[in-house]
Write a protein that holds these residues in place. Structure first.
Motif, short mmCIF file in Angstrom:
data_model
loop_
_atom_site.label_atom_id
_atom_site.label_comp_id
_atom_site.label_asym_id
_atom_site.label_seq_id
_atom_site.Cartn_x
_atom_site.Cartn_y
_atom_site.Cartn_z
N ASP A 268 45.73 34.85 34.19
CA ASP A 268 44.86 34.95 33.33
C ASP A 268 45.90 34.20 31.97
OD1 ASP A 268 48.13 35.75 32.12
OD2 ASP A 268 48.23 37.61 33.34
N ASP A 269 45.50 34.36 30.73
CA ASP A 269 45.35 33.29 30.36
C ASP A 269 46.94 33.38 29.57
OD1 ASP A 269 42.77 33.23 29.44
OD2 ASP A 269 42.86 34.61 27.45
N ASN A 270 47.82 34.09 30.26
CA ASN A 270 48.92 33.62 30.21
C ASN A 270 50.16 33.08 31.48
OD1 ASN A 270 48.43 34.50 27.23
ND2 ASN A 270 48.80 36.91 28.26
N SER A 271 50.11 33.66 32.23
CA SER A 271 50.87 32.94 32.96
C SER A 271 50.29 32.22 33.85
CB SER A 271 51.21 34.18 34.20
OG SER A 271 49.96 34.80 34.62
N LYS A 272 50.01 30.36 33.20
CA LYS A 272 49.76 29.02 33.89
C LYS A 272 50.32 29.00 35.81
CE LYS A 272 47.33 28.61 30.04
NZ LYS A 272 46.14 29.26 30.86
N ASP A 273 51.84 29.97 35.72
CA ASP A 273 52.22 29.09 36.96
C ASP A 273 51.22 30.24 38.15
OD1 ASP A 273 52.68 30.79 35.78
OD2 ASP A 273 54.94 30.99 36.92
N LYS A 274 50.40 31.26 37.71
CA LYS A 274 50.13 32.16 38.75
C LYS A 274 48.81 31.58 39.05
CE LYS A 274 52.53 36.37 39.15
NZ LYS A 274 52.22 37.65 38.08
N ILE A 275 47.92 30.89 40.10
CA ILE A 275 47.76 30.17 40.17
C ILE A 275 46.70 30.55 40.98
CG2 ILE A 275 47.03 28.72 38.07
CD1 ILE A 275 47.59 26.35 40.10
N TYR A 276 45.12 30.68 41.31
CA TYR A 276 44.39 30.52 42.60
C TYR A 276 42.72 30.19 42.62
CZ TYR A 276 47.69 34.66 42.24
OH TYR A 276 49.11 35.35 42.72
N PRO A 277 42.76 29.79 44.21
CA PRO A 277 41.38 28.08 44.28
C PRO A 277 40.16 29.19 43.78
CG PRO A 277 42.79 29.68 46.09
CD PRO A 277 43.20 29.52 45.27
N PRO A 278 39.36 28.87 43.06
CA PRO A 278 38.05 29.50 42.93
C PRO A 278 36.67 28.64 43.83
CG PRO A 278 38.49 26.85 41.86
CD PRO A 278 39.93 26.98 42.67
N TYR A 279 37.51 27.91 44.81
CA TYR A 279 36.44 27.34 46.02
C TYR A 279 34.94 28.35 46.52
CZ TYR A 279 39.90 23.78 45.02
OH TYR A 279 40.61 22.79 44.37
N LYS A 280 35.34 30.21 46.73
CA LYS A 280 35.26 30.85 47.31
C LYS A 280 33.78 31.18 46.28
CE LYS A 280 35.35 36.39 48.25
NZ LYS A 280 34.31 36.04 49.96
N PHE A 281 33.96 31.29 45.12
CA PHE A 281 33.09 31.79 44.26
C PHE A 281 32.63 30.34 43.93
CE2 PHE A 281 36.75 34.33 44.14
CZ PHE A 281 35.33 35.87 43.91
N GLU A 282 32.48 29.69 43.72
CA GLU A 282 31.89 28.09 42.51
C GLU A 282 31.30 27.99 45.02
OE1 GLU A 282 35.12 25.75 40.40
OE2 GLU A 282 34.94 24.91 42.35
N ILE A 283 31.95 28.08 46.23
CA ILE A 283 31.17 27.44 46.75
C ILE A 283 29.64 28.69 47.38
CG2 ILE A 283 30.82 27.91 49.55
CD1 ILE A 283 33.30 26.55 49.14
N GLU A 284 30.02 30.07 46.50
CA GLU A 284 28.56 30.49 46.86
C GLU A 284 27.51 30.61 45.93
OE1 GLU A 284 29.87 35.20 47.35
OE2 GLU A 284 29.36 35.12 45.20
N MET A 285 28.15 29.94 44.15
CA MET A 285 27.11 29.51 43.69
C MET A 285 26.78 28.99 43.90
SD MET A 285 29.79 29.54 40.26
CE MET A 285 29.06 28.54 39.33
#
Ligand code: FE
Ligand code: FE
Ligand code: ZN
Length: 308
Positions: A268-285
């Motif tokens: 979310d916009d507040n927790s900059k330490d919890k981050i997740y990979p975007p690749y599944k979604f970008e590859i789908e696009m």
């Protein structure tokens, strides 16, 4: 020819190459790139041949062609500045060992940032890179070192195709040297990536299209020529979705692996330490050739469900 698409994945102590393949499959990708340890340091683990064997089996079962897999050398390796002899020799020796690790893992593409001259001037920096590469590549190997085109941040060498050409020209072992394009870096260093065929023509003239072995697909946070190097998620930057799709599906690049290095997304916009990979979604696009204007919220929702 099918699209060859993947992303940066992590090579961990316990799972090594097997973990890379599992992560790749979770993104719906058919190739991948990894650092043999942390990108920002030079601590490296022993390669576990059993893990490599298991990984190869899993690749075969899933039609991942080993010849499309890429290793990236750590970016602190700097061949361009030799004012500290010890550091320069360390970088050379590290790179020699990195080639041996690639051989052990069966990977034949090794991406390298050419380095920063840090005050020596680009001419001296480029000569240092050439000298170092001639030491590193002074033996027979299947591994090719791929010089990445850089954004031109600070005193980076390889900021344009002329500098890249000079490096390639100076390396004696021509079989073992190639290039890796990066769409964000090309944009940031002043190339108009909207007209990619013009860039490919220039590459063809200067080093030959057959020297391209890998392309990093990233959108950019900065305008063309900004001389920065900040990657953005696909479709959300200054390059934009349509231009990236045109590059990815350019017929002159059809047999070249495309690798995403776009930033992880915070939950979310507040927790900059919890981050997740975007690749599944970008590859789908990319596979669907449809821009997803809800990319960030889709990623957040997906990982919110998973970590519950
Ligand atoms: Fe890179
Ligand atoms: Fe890159
Ligand atoms: Zn970059």
């Amino acid at each position: 020819m099918d699209l060859i698409i993947g992303s940066h994945v992590s090579f961990t102590k316990d799972k090594q190459l097997l973990g890379c393949v599992e992560e790749t499959l979770s993104y719906g990708a058919n190739t991948f790139m990894f650092y043999t340890g942390a990108p920002q340091n030079t601590n490296r683990m022993e390669i576990d041949d059993n893990k490599t064997k298991e990984a190869i089996k899993l690749m075969e079962e899933n039609n991942i062609d080993y010849k499309n897999v890429v290793v990236h050398a750590p970016y602190i390796i700097n061949l361009a500045n030799n004012s500290d002899d010890e550091k320069w020799n360390f970088a050379i020796n590290f790179l020699k060992q990195e080639i041996s690790r690639c051989e052990k893992l069966g990977v034949d593409k090794l991406v390298l940032h050419p380095g920063s001259h840090v005050g020596l001037g680009s001419e001296v920096g480029i000569q240092n890179i050439i000298d170092a590469l001639n030491i590193v590549l002074n033996r027979k190997t299947n591994v090719k070192i791929l010089i990445e085109t850089m954004a031109g941040k600070g005193s980076e060498c390889g900021r344009n195709l002329d500098e890249v050409r000079k490096i390639i020209d100076g390396v004696d072992n021509k079989e073992c040297i190639g290039i890796c394009l990066d769409t964000c870096h090309l944009n940031d260093s002043g190339y108009d990536v909207n007209n990619f065929d013009k860039i490919l023509d220039e590459i063809d003239n200067k080093v030959g299209l057959d020297k391209i072995y890998c392309i990093h697909i990233n959108d950019s946070k900065n305008v063309c020529g900004a001389g920065k190097d900040r990657h953005e998620n696909i479709g959300l930057g200054t390059i934009g979705f349509d231009s990236l799709i045109n590059i990815i599906y350019n017929e002159r690049l059809s047999n070249i692996p495309k690798i995403l290095e776009t930033p992880y997304v915070s939950i979310d916009d507040n927790s900059k330490d919890k981050i997740y990979p975007p690749y599944k979604f970008e590859i789908e696009m990319i596979r669907n050739k449809i821009n997803n204007s809800n990319l960030i919220s889709d990623i957040r929702n997906y990982y919110k469900d998973i970590i519950k």
